[in-house]
Motif scaffolding. Structure first.
Motif, PDB file in Angstrom:
ATOM      1  N   ALA A  56      80.668  38.170  14.142  1.00 13.77           N
ATOM      2  CA  ALA A  56      80.908  37.957  15.569  1.00 13.77           C
ATOM      3  C   ALA A  56      79.655  37.471  16.297  1.00 13.77           C
ATOM      4  O   ALA A  56      79.287  37.979  17.369  1.00 13.77           O
ATOM      5  CB  ALA A  56      81.454  39.225  16.217  1.00 13.77           C
ATOM      6  N   VAL A  57      78.967  36.514  15.694  1.00 13.99           N
ATOM      7  CA  VAL A  57      77.804  35.883  16.330  1.00 13.99           C
ATOM      8  C   VAL A  57      78.072  34.378  16.451  1.00 13.99           C
ATOM      9  O   VAL A  57      79.044  33.853  15.908  1.00 13.99           O
ATOM     10  CB  VAL A  57      76.506  36.154  15.540  1.00 13.99           C
ATOM     11  N   HIS A  58      77.142  33.695  17.159  1.00 12.59           N
ATOM     12  CA  HIS A  58      77.396  32.293  17.497  1.00 12.59           C
ATOM     13  C   HIS A  58      76.634  31.269  16.642  1.00 12.59           C
ATOM     14  O   HIS A  58      77.061  30.122  16.566  1.00 12.59           O
ATOM     15  CB  HIS A  58      77.024  32.043  18.970  1.00 12.59           C
ATOM     16  N   ARG A  59      75.488  31.656  16.053  1.00 13.30           N
ATOM     17  CA  ARG A  59      74.620  30.628  15.458  1.00 13.30           C
ATOM     18  C   ARG A  59      74.147  31.042  14.076  1.00 13.30           C
ATOM     19  O   ARG A  59      73.877  32.225  13.821  1.00 13.30           O
ATOM     20  CB  ARG A  59      73.422  30.373  16.364  1.00 13.30           C
ATOM     21  N   CYS A  60      74.039  30.061  13.194  1.00 11.65           N
ATOM     22  CA  CYS A  60      73.485  30.317  11.856  1.00 11.65           C
ATOM     23  C   CYS A  60      72.672  29.116  11.408  1.00 11.65           C
ATOM     24  O   CYS A  60      72.892  27.974  11.855  1.00 11.65           O
ATOM     25  CB  CYS A  60      74.609  30.592  10.846  1.00 11.65           C
ATOM     26  N   SER A  61      71.705  29.357  10.514  1.00 12.53           N
ATOM     27  CA  SER A  61      70.925  28.290   9.875  1.00 12.53           C
ATOM     28  C   SER A  61      70.742  28.638   8.409  1.00 12.53           C
ATOM     29  O   SER A  61      70.529  29.809   8.065  1.00 12.53           O
ATOM     30  CB  SER A  61      69.564  28.111  10.562  1.00 12.53           C
ATOM     31  N   VAL A  62      70.869  27.616   7.550  1.00 20.69           N
ATOM     32  CA  VAL A  62      70.812  27.819   6.105  1.00 20.69           C
ATOM     33  C   VAL A  62      69.627  27.050   5.546  1.00 20.69           C
ATOM     34  O   VAL A  62      69.429  25.860   5.847  1.00 20.69           O
ATOM     35  CB  VAL A  62      72.112  27.347   5.425  1.00 20.69           C
ATOM     36  N   TYR A  63      68.848  27.737   4.705  1.00 20.81           N
ATOM     37  CA  TYR A  63      67.682  27.141   4.057  1.00 20.81           C
ATOM     38  C   TYR A  63      67.879  27.224   2.544  1.00 20.81           C
ATOM     39  O   TYR A  63      68.361  28.236   2.035  1.00 20.81           O
ATOM     40  CB  TYR A  63      66.398  27.873   4.452  1.00 20.81           C
ATOM     41  N   LEU A  64      67.472  26.184   1.824  1.00 17.73           N
ATOM     42  CA  LEU A  64      67.562  26.193   0.363  1.00 17.73           C
ATOM     43  C   LEU A  64      66.175  26.086  -0.238  1.00 17.73           C
ATOM     44  O   LEU A  64      65.269  25.438   0.330  1.00 17.73           O
ATOM     45  CB  LEU A  64      68.434  25.039  -0.138  1.00 17.73           C
ATOM     46  N   ARG A  65      66.057  26.698  -1.392  1.00 20.49           N
ATOM     47  CA  ARG A  65      64.763  26.679  -2.087  1.00 20.49           C
ATOM     48  C   ARG A  65      64.609  25.366  -2.856  1.00 20.49           C
ATOM     49  O   ARG A  65      65.485  24.973  -3.618  1.00 20.49           O
ATOM     50  CB  ARG A  65      64.668  27.854  -3.044  1.00 20.49           C
ATOM     51  N   ARG A  66      63.510  24.691  -2.624  1.00 24.63           N
ATOM     52  CA  ARG A  66      63.157  23.471  -3.351  1.00 24.63           C
ATOM     53  C   ARG A  66      61.723  23.641  -3.846  1.00 24.63           C
ATOM     54  O   ARG A  66      60.788  23.543  -3.072  1.00 24.63           O
ATOM     55  CB  ARG A  66      63.282  22.239  -2.465  1.00 24.63           C
ATOM     56  N   GLY A  67      61.609  23.954  -5.134  1.00 24.14           N
ATOM     57  CA  GLY A  67      60.294  24.291  -5.680  1.00 24.14           C
ATOM     58  C   GLY A  67      59.864  25.636  -5.155  1.00 24.14           C
ATOM     59  O   GLY A  67      60.563  26.638  -5.324  1.00 24.14           O
ATOM     60  N   ASP A  68      58.696  25.692  -4.501  1.00 19.15           N
ATOM     61  CA  ASP A  68      58.215  26.963  -3.945  1.00 19.15           C
ATOM     62  C   ASP A  68      58.353  26.983  -2.418  1.00 19.15           C
ATOM     63  O   ASP A  68      57.737  27.787  -1.736  1.00 19.15           O
ATOM     64  CB  ASP A  68      56.755  27.188  -4.329  1.00 19.15           C
ATOM     65  N   ARG A  69      59.201  26.106  -1.859  1.00 21.47           N
ATOM     66  CA  ARG A  69      59.381  26.027  -0.412  1.00 21.47           C
ATOM     67  C   ARG A  69      60.848  26.247  -0.076  1.00 21.47           C
ATOM     68  O   ARG A  69      61.747  25.915  -0.856  1.00 21.47           O
ATOM     69  CB  ARG A  69      58.926  24.647   0.110  1.00 21.47           C
ATOM     70  N   PHE A  70      61.093  26.765   1.119  1.00 21.31           N
ATOM     71  CA  PHE A  70      62.447  26.942   1.628  1.00 21.31           C
ATOM     72  C   PHE A  70      62.609  26.002   2.825  1.00 21.31           C
ATOM     73  O   PHE A  70      61.996  26.216   3.875  1.00 21.31           O
ATOM     74  CB  PHE A  70      62.698  28.400   2.042  1.00 21.31           C
ATOM     75  N   THR A  71      63.379  24.956   2.637  1.00 19.18           N
ATOM     76  CA  THR A  71      63.519  23.929   3.669  1.00 19.18           C
ATOM     77  C   THR A  71      64.908  23.991   4.286  1.00 19.18           C
ATOM     78  O   THR A  71      65.896  24.342   3.641  1.00 19.18           O
ATOM     79  CB  THR A  71      63.289  22.528   3.085  1.00 19.18           C
ATOM     80  N   GLY A  72      64.979  23.626   5.587  1.00 18.17           N
ATOM     81  CA  GLY A  72      66.242  23.628   6.296  1.00 18.17           C
ATOM     82  C   GLY A  72      67.247  22.690   5.655  1.00 18.17           C
ATOM     83  O   GLY A  72      66.920  21.562   5.289  1.00 18.17           O
ATOM     84  N   ALA A  73      68.518  23.166   5.531  1.00 18.72           N
ATOM     85  CA  ALA A  73      69.551  22.359   4.882  1.00 18.72           C
ATOM     86  C   ALA A  73      70.743  22.112   5.793  1.00 18.72           C
ATOM     87  O   ALA A  73      71.346  21.032   5.754  1.00 18.72           O
ATOM     88  CB  ALA A  73      70.015  23.030   3.594  1.00 18.72           C
ATOM     89  N   ALA A  74      71.143  23.109   6.612  1.00 21.53           N
ATOM     90  CA  ALA A  74      72.314  22.934   7.477  1.00 21.53           C
ATOM     91  C   ALA A  74      72.274  23.982   8.582  1.00 21.53           C
ATOM     92  O   ALA A  74      71.603  25.021   8.469  1.00 21.53           O
ATOM     93  CB  ALA A  74      73.608  23.059   6.664  1.00 21.53           C
ATOM     94  N   GLY A  75      73.001  23.720   9.663  1.00 19.76           N
ATOM     95  CA  GLY A  75      73.058  24.679  10.768  1.00 19.76           C
ATOM     96  C   GLY A  75      74.311  24.474  11.600  1.00 19.76           C
ATOM     97  O   GLY A  75      74.889  23.377  11.628  1.00 19.76           O
ATOM     98  N   HIS A  76      74.735  25.538  12.269  1.00 16.21           N
ATOM     99  CA  HIS A  76      75.922  25.450  13.130  1.00 16.21           C
ATOM    100  C   HIS A  76      75.762  26.406  14.305  1.00 16.21           C
ATOM    101  O   HIS A  76      75.207  27.508  14.182  1.00 16.21           O
ATOM    102  CB  HIS A  76      77.188  25.812  12.346  1.00 16.21           C
ATOM    103  N   CYS A  77      76.270  25.970  15.467  1.00 16.58           N
ATOM    104  CA  CYS A  77      76.256  26.817  16.662  1.00 16.58           C
ATOM    105  C   CYS A  77      77.566  26.580  17.394  1.00 16.58           C
ATOM    106  O   CYS A  77      77.928  25.430  17.681  1.00 16.58           O
ATOM    107  CB  CYS A  77      75.063  26.470  17.559  1.00 16.58           C
TER     108      CYS A  77
END
Length: 612
Positions: A56-77
């Protein structure tokens, strides 16, 4: 006040168990929609939306691991809509982001109820997104964190219960399975697409190769092949020789180019271009020459080196105009360079074969090893009409400072003759120690007297590159039978020149008529003694070549005519008579006497050949 919530591994609360069916239902929807989802980003947005609905919240952001970094992949609000582009510009777990680092390290959900008062989140990021409370959920697959999901309620306080946190953890583990499989599928799809692309490229290149080779087999020259490459690339194409002289170029008609876009000297001397050119080899034939505004070079060039018989043989450039350069342009240039290298080699072989046939013909002509009818019949294929008047020019040559090969020396000679006489290069043959040139009289060549001046100009221009020891012009040849005799006479004059050490000017056989007959006895020492004895009294009187000896020479050259001698010397006739009188007093002989004229002519020719 801040809080972190993590349930013991393998233990779920009663509230969590009661909501498991909600999670399963959510993933049933995800599974159904994932079948038709166009890509990984769409699946990630779908997963994020389902987690937001469960919590029951409004916003999310998804990060994926690429090597040793976690980079933004998708988001919704639910308020702002698709925020994937903004999320993709972010990274999680960076310096100053202890919140994300804790989620990654514990592999458990972490809740921060009061973000502004908590030191763990990255402060600037939280302020940018206006976050009040946030839950971080790890995506754990096979014990590894492969991604992160963050949910919040956009500038609003939100209370997350223990059941919410447990639900989020379960959701994250199931989502990780979906995401892992989707990533694998995405990679497989990318590999399959690459295989298809490579197959299409190979098919295209095979078509290009067939078109080029078919064109060559049908008689297309180098210019036609370059034009075809320009049409295939839809860009200007330039073929250079090894010194970057333009051999051929073409551009699409729509570009309306009147001059080729070339790599000029200033561009080639730029350090970046020199480095790129130096790196070219048979195993790495292509490079891209970048734009260099500092030297006025405004278009990138796909440059490919031609290799002919293992040696550099030029360059092929595809010029970036309109559509940018691509790997396909490099492949096209390399395929074109291969065909052009073979074509250039073929043309060289043809020229060499034609040159050998011409050399054989000229050798037959000079040696009289073929009958006259056959020589007359074969002559036109080499541009020689033996029914017209010709002369032979024989240049005796040494190694020269540049140590040119025989073929290179012959090529240099005929190019200089063409430059001086105008028109095409004259037929010539290279013999041991000599180059023999066949010159048709008439036109710019003029007659034998005019040709002598032209030959002198040619010899002077050859000086730095070719050591010309003697240059002799034959008598006029008007029939095939005249050439062998004329060439023998040239060799006789050359031998006389060597005997006397003559190495200046140009001689004609006609002017050495009587001298050549007399000197055939080979009495060089006697001839020199005779010549010195004849002029010695005058030389002793003038201590060298003074006006008396100069006047005597001019009088002999004018065939004993006082008026002609005066015009040559630009003096009065009485001055000539006075000087000839002084010669008569000093030598005891009359310079106008016929026998004395003949003797003086012979003596002066001996002195000239001996360099006195």
């Amino acid at each position: 006040m801040t809080s972190s919530v993590a349930h013991p591994s393998g233990v779920a609360s009663a509230g969590t168990r009661s909501r498991e069916r909600e999670v399963i239902a959510a993933f049933a929807e995800i599974t159904t929609e994932a079948i038709t989802a166009p890509g990984l980003e769409d699946l990630l947005q779908l997963i994020g939306r389902q987690l937001c609905r469960l919590l029951a919240v409004h916003r999310c952001s998804v990060y994926l691991r690429r090597g040793d970094r976690f980079t933004g992949a998708a988001g919704h609000c639910e308020i702002e809509g698709d925020i994937s582009a903004a999320v993709q510009a972010q990274e999680a777990g960076i310096a100053g982001d202890a919140f994300s680092q804790e989620v990654i390290a514990t592999r458990r959900p972490v809740l921060i109820s009061d973000v502004p008062a908590d030191p763990r989140p990255h402060r600037r990021t939280m302020e940018h997104w206006r976050v009040r409370a946030m839950l971080g959920v790890p995506l754990v697959f096979d014990g590894d964190v492969i991604g992160l999901i963050f949910v919040d309620n956009v500038e609003e306080e939100h209370t997350y219960s223990d059941d919410d946190v447990g639900l989020a953890e379960l959701f994250g583990r199931l989502a990780a399975i979906f995401i892992r499989q989707a990533v694998l599928n995405s990679r497989l799809a990318a590999k399959a697409a690459e295989v298809v692309r490579q197959k299409n490229v190979l098919g295209y290149l095979a078509t290009v190769h067939h078109k080029l080779t078919d064109a060559v087999l049908e008689g297309a020259d180098i210019g036609a092949v370059v034009t075809m490459l320009s049409e295939l690339a839809a860009k200007p194409v330039v073929l250079y020789d090894d010194a970057f002289g333009v051999l051929a170029w073409a551009a699409p008609a729509a570009l309306r180019m009147t001059e080729p876009p070339v790599l000029d000297r200033r561009t080639r001397e730029h350090p970046a271009v020199r480095t790129a050119l130096t790196a070219l080899s048979a195993s790495r034939p292509s490079t891209v020459v970048p734009m260099l505004p500092a030297v006025g070079f405004g278009r990138r060039h796909q440059l490919t080196r031609l290799t002919i018989e293992g040696r550099p043989g030029g360059y092929l450039a595809v010029v970036e105009v309109g559509r940018g350069l691509s790997d396909l342009d490099a492949k096209l240039a390399e395929s074109g360079a291969t065909v052009l290298a073979l074509q250039i080699l073929s043309e060289r072989r043809q020229i060499e074969a034609e040159g050998q046939a011409r050399d054989d013909f000229l050798s037959d002509l000079l040696r009289s090893t073929r009958d006259e009818a056959q020589l007359l019949r074969r002559g036109p294929q080499f541009g020689i009409d033996l029914s017209e008047p010709h002369v032979i020019v024989r240049l005796a040559v040494g190694g020269g400072v540049s140590q040119l090969s025989a073929s290179a020396g012959r090529g240099l000679v005929v190019r200089r003759f063409a430059a001086v006489l105008g028109g095409a290069e004259p037929p010539a043959v290279g013999l041991p120690g000599a180059v023999v040139v066949l010159v048709r009289l008439g036109g710019r060549a003029g007659g034998p007297a005019e040709l002598r001046d032209h030959v002198a100009e040619v010899v002077a221009s050859l000086g730095p590159q070719l050591d010309v020891r003697t240059a002799v012009v034959s008598r006029v040849c008007r029939a095939a039978a005249d050439f062998p005799r004329a060439h023998r006479e040239l060799r006789e004059v050359e031998e006389l020149a060597a005997s006397f050490g003559w190495r200046e000017g140009v001689r004609t056989v006609d002017e050495l008529g009587l001298f050549r007959v007399v000197m055939n006895s080979g009495q060089v020492k006697e001839a020199l003694r005779f010549a010195h004895d004849l002029v010695a009294p005058v030389r002793a009187h003038e201590a060298g070549d003074g006006p008396l000896l100069t006047t005597w020479r001019a009088f002999v050259a004018a065939e004993g005519k006082v008026q002609a001698t005066a015009r040559t010397l630009d003096v009065h006739e009485n001055t000539v008579r006075y000087r000839l009188g002084r010669v008569r007093e000093l030598t005891g002989t009359d310079p106008a006497d016929l026998d004395v004229l003949l003797s003086a002519r012979l003596a002066f020719q001996v002195l000239d050949l001996a360099g006195w």
